[in-house]
Scaffold this motif. Structure first.
Motif, PDB file in Angstrom:
ATOM      1  N   ARG A  99      20.508  -8.419   6.527  1.00  0.00           N
ATOM      2  CA  ARG A  99      20.363  -8.493   5.074  1.00  0.00           C
ATOM      3  C   ARG A  99      21.145  -7.382   4.377  1.00  0.00           C
ATOM      4  N   ARG A 103      24.141  -8.074   1.829  1.00  0.00           N
ATOM      5  CA  ARG A 103      24.122  -7.477   0.493  1.00  0.00           C
ATOM      6  C   ARG A 103      25.489  -6.852   0.179  1.00  0.00           C
ATOM      7  N   ARG A 106      27.916  -9.727  -0.468  1.00  0.00           N
ATOM      8  CA  ARG A 106      27.702 -10.316  -1.788  1.00  0.00           C
ATOM      9  C   ARG A 106      28.311  -9.420  -2.875  1.00  0.00           C
ATOM     10  N   PRO A 160      22.276 -16.906  -6.395  1.00  0.00           N
ATOM     11  CA  PRO A 160      21.716 -16.080  -7.468  1.00  0.00           C
ATOM     12  C   PRO A 160      21.145 -14.752  -6.987  1.00  0.00           C
ATOM     13  N   ASP A 161      20.905 -14.617  -5.672  1.00  0.00           N
ATOM     14  CA  ASP A 161      20.307 -13.381  -5.166  1.00  0.00           C
ATOM     15  C   ASP A 161      20.671 -13.198  -3.701  1.00  0.00           C
ATOM     16  N   ASP A 162      20.324 -12.036  -3.157  1.00  0.00           N
ATOM     17  CA  ASP A 162      20.658 -11.698  -1.773  1.00  0.00           C
ATOM     18  C   ASP A 162      19.967 -12.624  -0.776  1.00  0.00           C
ATOM     19  N   GLU A 163      18.736 -13.023  -1.070  1.00  0.00           N
ATOM     20  CA  GLU A 163      17.992 -13.869  -0.136  1.00  0.00           C
ATOM     21  C   GLU A 163      18.637 -15.249  -0.013  1.00  0.00           C
ATOM     22  N   THR A 164      19.130 -15.791  -1.107  1.00  0.00           N
ATOM     23  CA  THR A 164      19.830 -17.079  -1.045  1.00  0.00           C
ATOM     24  C   THR A 164      21.119 -16.941  -0.243  1.00  0.00           C
TER      25      THR A 164
END
Length: 314
Positions: A99, A103, A106, A160-164
């Protein structure tokens, strides 16, 4: 950029010659004013040329910078990507490090090049971000790889976010795998020192099983055996025989196209390469794919002994 790249752990082994590594070093030199401006610009242009060469080779388009980062994610074989290829994204401490790396990626996806472009009077990164490729014939690049990179690149850019972002990458690993084996359908081999190297076949005919007519009984046997194989059930080796032009090779290509999304891959081996069969099997046995080892024109003269290597494997 250099601070972002330095934070990569699982994906940090990019190689000194990687475009991302080179650009990070150049941006560090730019911030520290440790390199003449002319040398700095020339170095950046050299890496931009590398991006353009990669885009031409793989048919990238639209945002070449994001295409390149996606290509790195799809081809980087590390402890996380390889295990995710086999079992998907499972709970484990390694996810924490993955993750963190995602990050970073991204952030790189949306990196603002305006400062370096303004200071050095450049517009190359802006152009790369809105690139319109010259139309090329499908045989000039690997269309299958190009489509997958560009599709995932668009979805990662829109995450839209790091988890996606994490979910999209791990889902790709689970569905298609990682590295050249994950991206490509078919391969040839090249002998290197005490080993073999896999060479992707850039273009496989887009023939499908429904295109083959006139031998439904034989086709059903081939389909049933292949479906058992990709599901991990007992399956047989297959010998296709018949006159030239009756569809033997085409049937294999159709099977490959039909079951590629289920992990089927093909390695074509010529008769003089049978001695390398053991090396081929050693490289693929722990990967999450099902491989057809395809041998065309299986015939031997009295003086040829290559059949002994094939016999030993079977």
């Amino acid at each position: 950029m250099d601070q972002l790249v330095s934070r990569l752990l699982l994906y940090g082994d990019l190689g000194e010659e990687a475009i991302l590594s080179k650009l990070a070093a150049l941006f560090q030199a730019w911030k520290g004013s440790s390199m003449p401006r002319q040398t700095l610009v020339r170095g950046i242009y050299h890496q931009v040329k590398g991006l353009l060469d990669l885009a031409t080779e793989y048919g990238f388009d639209e945002n070449l910078w994001q295409n390149y980062l996606t290509f790195l994610l799809m081809t980087n074989e590390n402890s996380f990507s390889l295990i995710t290829e086999r079992v998907g994204a499972q709970d484990g401490s390694v996810n924490h490090f993955a993750r963190n790396d995602f990050r970073v990626f991204r952030a790189l996806f949306h990196y603002d090049f305006s400062a370096v472009e303004g200071d050095l009077n450049l517009d190359c990164f802006t152009t790369l971000s809105h690139y319109k490729a010259i139309a090329k014939h499908g045989r000039r690049y690997n269309q299958n790889v190009s489509e997958k990179v560009r599709d995932l690149s668009r979805r990662l850019a829109a995450a839209p976010d790091d988890e996606t972002f994490f979910r999209l990458v791990t889902e790709h690993y689970r569905q298609y795998g990682v590295g050249m084996l994950g991206l490509n359908k078919a391969f040839r081999i090249k002998a290197v020192t005490n080993d073999v190297e896999f060479l992707p076949v850039n273009n496989t005919e887009q023939v499908l099983l429904k295109d083959l007519v006139g031998y439904e009984i034989q086709k059903k046997k081939l389909v049933d055996n292949t479906e058992a194989f990709v599901k991990g059930l007992p399956a047989n080796n297959v010998l296709l025989f018949g006159d030239a032009g009756t569809g033997k090779s085409t049937s294999i290509k159709a099977i490959l196209n039909e079951y590629y999304d289920q992990g089927l891959r093909m390695i074509e081996i010529y008769k003089h390469q049978f001695q390398d069969l053991s090396s081929v099997i050693a490289q693929i046995k722990n990967r999450n794919y099902r491989f057809i080892i395809y041998m065309d024109d299986l015939s031997f003269e009295e003086f040829e002994i290559e059949y002994k290597f094939l016999k030993a494997v079977i």
